[in-house]
Scaffold this motif. Sequence first.
Motif, short mmCIF file in Angstrom:
data_model
loop_
_atom_site.label_atom_id
_atom_site.label_comp_id
_atom_site.label_asym_id
_atom_site.label_seq_id
_atom_site.Cartn_x
_atom_site.Cartn_y
_atom_site.Cartn_z
N MET A 115 0.84 -1.20 0.00
CA MET A 115 0.00 0.00 0.00
C MET A 115 0.87 1.25 0.00
N PRO A 116 0.51 2.24 -0.84
CA PRO A 116 1.30 3.47 -0.85
C PRO A 116 1.05 4.33 0.39
N GLN A 157 -3.16 23.21 12.73
CA GLN A 157 -2.69 22.55 11.53
C GLN A 157 -1.88 21.30 11.89
N LYS A 158 -2.14 20.21 11.20
CA LYS A 158 -1.44 18.96 11.46
C LYS A 158 -0.85 18.43 10.16
N THR A 159 0.32 17.80 10.28
CA THR A 159 0.93 17.12 9.14
C THR A 159 1.26 15.69 9.56
N GLY A 160 1.26 14.78 8.61
CA GLY A 160 1.59 13.40 8.94
C GLY A 160 1.51 12.52 7.72
N LYS A 161 1.54 11.21 7.96
CA LYS A 161 1.48 10.24 6.88
C LYS A 161 0.34 9.26 7.15
N ILE A 162 -0.23 8.73 6.06
CA ILE A 162 -1.32 7.76 6.18
C ILE A 162 -1.18 6.72 5.08
N VAL A 163 -1.49 5.48 5.39
CA VAL A 163 -1.42 4.39 4.42
C VAL A 163 -2.81 4.15 3.85
N ALA A 164 -2.92 4.13 2.52
CA ALA A 164 -4.21 3.91 1.87
C ALA A 164 -3.98 3.41 0.45
N ASN A 165 -5.04 2.83 -0.14
CA ASN A 165 -4.94 2.31 -1.50
C ASN A 165 -4.89 3.42 -2.54
N SER A 166 -5.55 4.55 -2.23
CA SER A 166 -5.61 5.65 -3.19
C SER A 166 -5.76 6.96 -2.43
N GLU A 167 -5.63 8.04 -3.18
CA GLU A 167 -5.79 9.37 -2.56
C GLU A 167 -7.21 9.56 -2.04
N ASP A 168 -8.21 9.03 -2.77
CA ASP A 168 -9.60 9.13 -2.32
C ASP A 168 -9.80 8.45 -0.98
N GLU A 169 -9.23 7.25 -0.86
CA GLU A 169 -9.38 6.51 0.39
C GLU A 169 -8.68 7.23 1.53
N ALA A 170 -7.50 7.82 1.24
CA ALA A 170 -6.77 8.58 2.26
C ALA A 170 -7.61 9.78 2.71
N LEU A 200 -10.60 15.48 10.41
CA LEU A 200 -9.59 16.40 9.87
C LEU A 200 -10.08 16.99 8.56
N MET A 201 -9.78 18.30 8.34
CA MET A 201 -10.10 18.96 7.08
C MET A 201 -8.80 19.01 6.26
N VAL A 202 -8.73 18.21 5.20
CA VAL A 202 -7.50 18.07 4.41
C VAL A 202 -7.32 19.29 3.52
N SER A 203 -6.13 19.92 3.60
CA SER A 203 -5.83 21.04 2.72
C SER A 203 -4.82 20.65 1.64
N LYS A 204 -4.01 19.59 1.88
CA LYS A 204 -3.01 19.16 0.91
C LYS A 204 -2.70 17.69 1.14
N ILE A 205 -2.60 16.92 0.05
CA ILE A 205 -2.26 15.51 0.19
C ILE A 205 -1.46 15.09 -1.04
N ALA A 206 -0.43 14.27 -0.84
CA ALA A 206 0.42 13.83 -1.94
C ALA A 206 1.05 12.50 -1.58
N VAL A 207 1.48 11.76 -2.62
CA VAL A 207 2.18 10.50 -2.38
C VAL A 207 3.49 10.79 -1.66
N ALA A 257 -0.79 13.86 -6.25
CA ALA A 257 -0.69 12.43 -5.96
C ALA A 257 -1.02 11.61 -7.18
N LYS A 258 -0.30 10.51 -7.36
CA LYS A 258 -0.58 9.61 -8.47
C LYS A 258 -1.71 8.67 -8.07
N LYS A 259 -2.57 8.40 -9.03
CA LYS A 259 -3.71 7.53 -8.74
C LYS A 259 -3.27 6.07 -8.72
N THR A 260 -3.79 5.29 -7.81
CA THR A 260 -3.61 3.84 -7.81
C THR A 260 -4.98 3.21 -7.80
N LYS A 261 -5.05 1.92 -8.14
CA LYS A 261 -6.36 1.26 -8.19
C LYS A 261 -6.95 1.15 -6.81
N ALA A 262 -8.16 1.59 -6.68
CA ALA A 262 -8.85 1.55 -5.40
C ALA A 262 -9.75 0.34 -5.37
#
Length: 429
Positions: free
Chosen positions: A1-2, A15-28, A37-44, A52-57
Amino acid sequence: MPKFTYTAIDASGKQKTGKIVANSEDEANSKLSASGLMVSKIAVAGSGGGPAKKTKAPSRSSGGAKSKKKASSFTIGKAINTEGLTIFTRQLATLLQAGLPLLRSLEVMIRQEKNAAFRDILSQIADNVRSGNNLSDGLAQHPKIFEPIYINMIRAGEAGGVLDVVLSRLAKFMEKNLKTKKKVKSAMVYPVVVVCVAIIIVALLLIFIVPRFQKIFSDMLGGAELPKLTQIVINLSNLITPKSFGSAGIMIGVIIALIIGFRFLLKSGPGSLAKDWLALKTPKIGDLASKAAVSRFTRTFGTLLSSGVPILQALQITRDIIGNAILSKALDRVHDRVRDGEPLAAPLEQQRVFPTMVTSMIDVGEETGELPEMLNRIADNYDEDVDNAVNSITSIIEPIMIVMLAVIVGTIVIALFLPIIEIIKQLTN
């Protein structure tokens, strides 16, 4: 999982920053939203903050992934204007208040929407809801159309189970803002028309009339020195006549470059502060700018609070859309002090950018527990003041523009008649 790196704002406004494991950006996004949390920015992770690059969800979120992929084709410009979005919000609120489920209401809106681009976006949002996501998650995939205030109010309405009420408040908020903008624009129609007419008249005089007089002066005065005012007008005419298009083009290019540079300067931090400070300090204009900013602040802040958005998050959203760098910095300082446990009225008053009456009424609203209602009441009062200020400025601008037009045309006419007086004297002698 990316892995995905994210920047988000929690319920307390931090404001919080961190990492999360998910199958895709949508799932994250869904996981982070579910945790409040209200997401303002997300990237691989490791992509340097790029998209962020899309992966199969998995199959359950495939609708959301498809929606996200489709949304990328509508990133240039806006698919619908503010007026159209206001009408959509009011109609959706009416359908929900009539008892229709959200998905059914969206399908009705899709069928009756005539704007093809916006209809496609609504279809993507409906697919997102159909796959089990919240309405706010679908709206967040189209940030160029739905602003943070819109998304956060919807999110608060979903959390409180009062989506229809929040949509109705949001529609009312947008209608009032649209009404104010239309009044300001209509007030500017007359000055713009007068300026355009003045430019056309001056251009016609300089291109067609002045060259004929110049030939008469050359024939009748035999190359004698012309009055300075006449010579200035003739030089301007020579500059913009077809024979001098080369030099005129250079001058126009320089003017355009200066305008572009000036606009970049105004968008910079110091330039924006200077522009907004000047707008607040200019007589008459400053009064209008101040009242419009206070109205926007109280209306936005009050609507967010009444919809259930936390006060710190509401302050951040209001700060970002208030449209004045001076007031935005003041709200930034107020946010920090409220986060430290102070009431709202005291730090607002100490910033010295809001009228005493406003801070006093906010203080009363905090004491009585009716702050949202008090803020909306202040906004109603200031909306009326903005209308009066616009009418006052319009009544002053109209005679000033007429006098300016008369002075410009009159100066050209006088410049042309000065040599004629000399010709008459010669003929008399």
